[in-house]
Scaffold this motif. Structure first.
Motif, PDB file in Angstrom:
ATOM      1  N   THR A   1     -47.047 -34.698 -42.071  1.00 15.33           N
ATOM      2  CA  THR A   1     -47.544 -35.982 -41.309  1.00 15.33           C
ATOM      3  C   THR A   1     -46.812 -37.272 -41.788  1.00 15.33           C
ATOM      4  N   THR A   2     -46.492 -37.243 -43.071  1.00 18.26           N
ATOM      5  CA  THR A   2     -45.767 -38.455 -43.916  1.00 18.26           C
ATOM      6  C   THR A   2     -44.332 -38.454 -43.119  1.00 18.26           C
ATOM      7  N   LEU A   3     -43.894 -37.462 -42.780  1.00 24.29           N
ATOM      8  CA  LEU A   3     -42.525 -37.545 -42.269  1.00 24.29           C
ATOM      9  C   LEU A   3     -42.451 -37.458 -40.602  1.00 24.29           C
ATOM     10  N   GLY A   4     -43.729 -37.918 -39.963  1.00 23.25           N
ATOM     11  CA  GLY A   4     -43.689 -38.037 -38.700  1.00 23.25           C
ATOM     12  C   GLY A   4     -43.924 -36.764 -37.904  1.00 23.25           C
TER      13      GLY A   4
ATOM     14  N   GLN B   1     -39.741 -30.675 -30.432  1.00 23.69           N
ATOM     15  CA  GLN B   1     -38.545 -31.258 -30.610  1.00 23.69           C
ATOM     16  C   GLN B   1     -38.204 -31.456 -32.142  1.00 23.69           C
ATOM     17  N   ARG B   2     -39.240 -31.238 -33.129  1.00 23.22           N
ATOM     18  CA  ARG B   2     -39.259 -31.244 -34.387  1.00 23.22           C
ATOM     19  C   ARG B   2     -38.921 -29.794 -35.091  1.00 23.22           C
ATOM     20  N   LEU B   3     -38.901 -29.004 -34.390  1.00 18.60           N
ATOM     21  CA  LEU B   3     -38.807 -27.641 -34.844  1.00 18.60           C
ATOM     22  C   LEU B   3     -37.868 -27.237 -35.868  1.00 18.60           C
ATOM     23  N   ALA B   4     -36.680 -27.633 -35.936  1.00 23.14           N
ATOM     24  CA  ALA B   4     -35.643 -27.498 -36.798  1.00 23.14           C
ATOM     25  C   ALA B   4     -35.954 -28.147 -38.074  1.00 23.14           C
ATOM     26  N   GLN B   5     -36.207 -29.471 -38.104  1.00 21.48           N
ATOM     27  CA  GLN B   5     -36.741 -30.021 -39.138  1.00 21.48           C
ATOM     28  C   GLN B   5     -37.934 -29.526 -39.817  1.00 21.48           C
ATOM     29  N   ALA B   6     -38.877 -29.343 -39.047  1.00 21.33           N
ATOM     30  CA  ALA B   6     -40.101 -28.417 -39.574  1.00 21.33           C
ATOM     31  C   ALA B   6     -39.521 -27.213 -40.237  1.00 21.33           C
ATOM     32  N   GLN B   7     -39.022 -26.311 -39.839  1.00 24.81           N
ATOM     33  CA  GLN B   7     -38.504 -25.427 -40.379  1.00 24.81           C
ATOM     34  C   GLN B   7     -37.915 -25.197 -41.844  1.00 24.81           C
ATOM     35  N   LEU B   8     -37.062 -26.270 -41.996  1.00 24.48           N
ATOM     36  CA  LEU B   8     -36.575 -26.662 -43.017  1.00 24.48           C
ATOM     37  C   LEU B   8     -37.449 -27.053 -44.062  1.00 24.48           C
TER      38      LEU B   8
ATOM     39  N   MET C   1     -47.794 -25.334 -28.474  1.00 24.12           N
ATOM     40  CA  MET C   1     -47.595 -25.475 -29.841  1.00 24.12           C
ATOM     41  C   MET C   1     -46.764 -24.275 -30.678  1.00 24.12           C
ATOM     42  N   ILE C   2     -46.316 -24.349 -31.698  1.00 23.39           N
ATOM     43  CA  ILE C   2     -45.372 -23.508 -32.364  1.00 23.39           C
ATOM     44  C   ILE C   2     -46.064 -23.030 -33.587  1.00 23.39           C
ATOM     45  N   GLN C   3     -46.375 -21.871 -33.951  1.00 21.48           N
ATOM     46  CA  GLN C   3     -46.742 -21.320 -35.237  1.00 21.48           C
ATOM     47  C   GLN C   3     -45.600 -21.320 -36.012  1.00 21.48           C
ATOM     48  N   LEU C   4     -45.854 -22.372 -37.220  1.00 22.88           N
ATOM     49  CA  LEU C   4     -44.918 -22.189 -38.121  1.00 22.88           C
ATOM     50  C   LEU C   4     -44.966 -21.252 -39.294  1.00 22.88           C
ATOM     51  N   LEU C   5     -46.304 -20.962 -39.759  1.00 24.05           N
ATOM     52  CA  LEU C   5     -46.517 -20.006 -40.925  1.00 24.05           C
ATOM     53  C   LEU C   5     -48.057 -19.679 -40.993  1.00 24.05           C
ATOM     54  N   VAL C   6     -48.605 -18.803 -41.646  1.00 26.15           N
ATOM     55  CA  VAL C   6     -49.984 -18.402 -41.934  1.00 26.15           C
ATOM     56  C   VAL C   6     -49.600 -18.397 -43.411  1.00 26.15           C
TER      57      VAL C   6
END
Length: 277
Positions: free
Chosen positions: A21-24, A44-51, A1-6
Motif C-alpha cells: 500500500t505504501t508503494l501505491g 497493471q502493477r503485476l510485475a512490480q507486485a511480483q518482484l 483480481m490476481i492472487q499473488l500468494l497464500v
C-alpha cells in the motif's frame, strides 16, 4: 483480481499488504482454511507486485514491513490473526479437485491389489503388439499410467500429480485436467512402446505433461496464477537427463517422460490466451 500468494501467517500477510500500500499497489486479503490469500487489485502493477513478493519471501522479517504496518495499517481489518494453517489432511484435500483425488485413489488401489497378488498388469498394460493397436481394448493406451512397480515410484508420481494436477483443476476445471491426463498418457505410452515394448507403467509421462503445461502458462500468462519454482523445473529436467544417460540405476520410461513434456509444452502454448475459471 490476481492472487499473488497464500500465507499461513495472517500477520505476515497483513504486513506485506501494508507495505505494498505504501508503494501505491492496492491489495486485498481473504481468509480460508488454507490460509490468507493476498490479491492484487490493479493488474497493471503485476510485475512490480511480483518482484516485491519475491523480496518479501526472501526477508519477511525486514523492518520495512513492520514500519509499513505502523504507517498504513487498518484498524478495521477482518482477518483472524489467531487462525493459522489448516491441518495437513484439510490442506491436501483443499488443493486437489475431484479428478485429482480420483486418480490418486485409483493408483493406490491398483498398487494394493497387485501387491496382494491380483494379476492386474495383464489387464491394464499397453497393447502387446502393433497388430493390436486397433482392437476394442482402447483403455490400454491410458491405463499403463496407473500401474506402479514400487512404493517410491508410486509416491513420487502421486505427489507431483497432486501438486500440478491440483493447480490445473482448481484454476481450469476437471475437463482440462482430464484432457491432459488422457493425451499426456496415451501419446507418451505409444512413444514408449515403440522404443521399449509394452512392459512399462507409471504416471510420470502425465506428470511431465502437467509440468510442461504449468511452466508455459506461468511464463506466458503470469495472471493465470500457475506457479512453478524454477528450481523444481530444473530438478525435473535434470532427472529427465539422468534417465537418458542411464544414470538412475533402474529402468526408466525415458521416451514417455520426454513425450509427456512435449505434450504439456504444446498444450500450454495453445492455451496461453485462455483465462482461468
Amino acid at each position: 483480481m490476481i492472487q499473488l500468494l497464500v500465507l499461513g501467517d495472517a500477520r505476515m500477510a497483513q504486513a506485506l499488504v501494508d507495505y505494498l500500500t505504501t508503494l501505491g499497489i492496492a491489495c486485498e486479503l481473504t481468509q480460508s482454511e488454507l490460509g490468507v490469500s493476498v490479491w492484487l487489485a490493479d493488474e497493471q502493477r503485476l510485475a512490480q507486485a511480483q518482484l516485491e513478493v519475491k523480496r518479501f519471501l526472501s526477508e519477511p522479517n525486514h523492518p520495512r514491513y513492520l514500519e509499513a504496518s505502523w504507517q498504513s495499517g487498518r484498524a478495521d481489518a477482518r482477518i483472524d490473526y489467531s487462525k493459522g494453517m489448516a491441518d495437513p489432511v484439510t490442506d491436501f484435500l483443499h488443493h486437489a479437485g475431484p479428478l485429482t483425488l480420483l486418480v490418486i485413489v485409483a493408483c493406490l488401489a491398483i498398487y494394493a491389489l497387485q501387491a496382494i497378488g491380483l494379476p492386474l498388469f495383464d489387464l491394464l498394460a499397453f497393447h502387446p503388439t502393433l497388430a493390436q493397436f486397433g482392437d476394442w481394448q482402447a483403455w490400454r493406451y491410458v491405463t499403463p499410467a496407473f500401474i506402479h512397480f514400487s512404493v517410491l515410484h508410486l509416491v513420487f508420481n502421486l505427489l507431483w500429480w497432486w501438486y500440478l494436477g491440483g493447480q490445473i483443476e482448481q484454476r481450469l476445471g476437471s475437463g482440462k485436467l482430464l484432457i491432459l491426463l488422457l493425451v499426456g498418457a496415451a501419446l507418451p505410452n505409444i512413444a514408449e512402446f515403440l522404443v521399449s515394448g509394452p512392459r512399462f507403467g507409471g504416471l510420470s509421462g502425465v506428470v511431465y505433461a502437467l509440468l510442461g503445461y504449468c511452466w508455459v502458462r506461468g511464463r506466458l500468462q503470469p495472471a493465470s496464477g500457475f506457479t512453478l519454482p524454477p528450481a523444481l523445473m530444473g530438478f525435473m529436467l535434470f532427472w529427465l537427463a539422468l534417465g537418458f544417460f542411464d544414470l538412475l540405476g533402474t529402468s526408466v520410461a525415458n521416451m514417455a517422460h520426454l513425450m509427456g513434456l512435449l505434450v504439456g509444452l504444446l498444450q500450454g502454448w495453445l492455451d496461453r490466451h485462455h483465462k482461468p475459471v
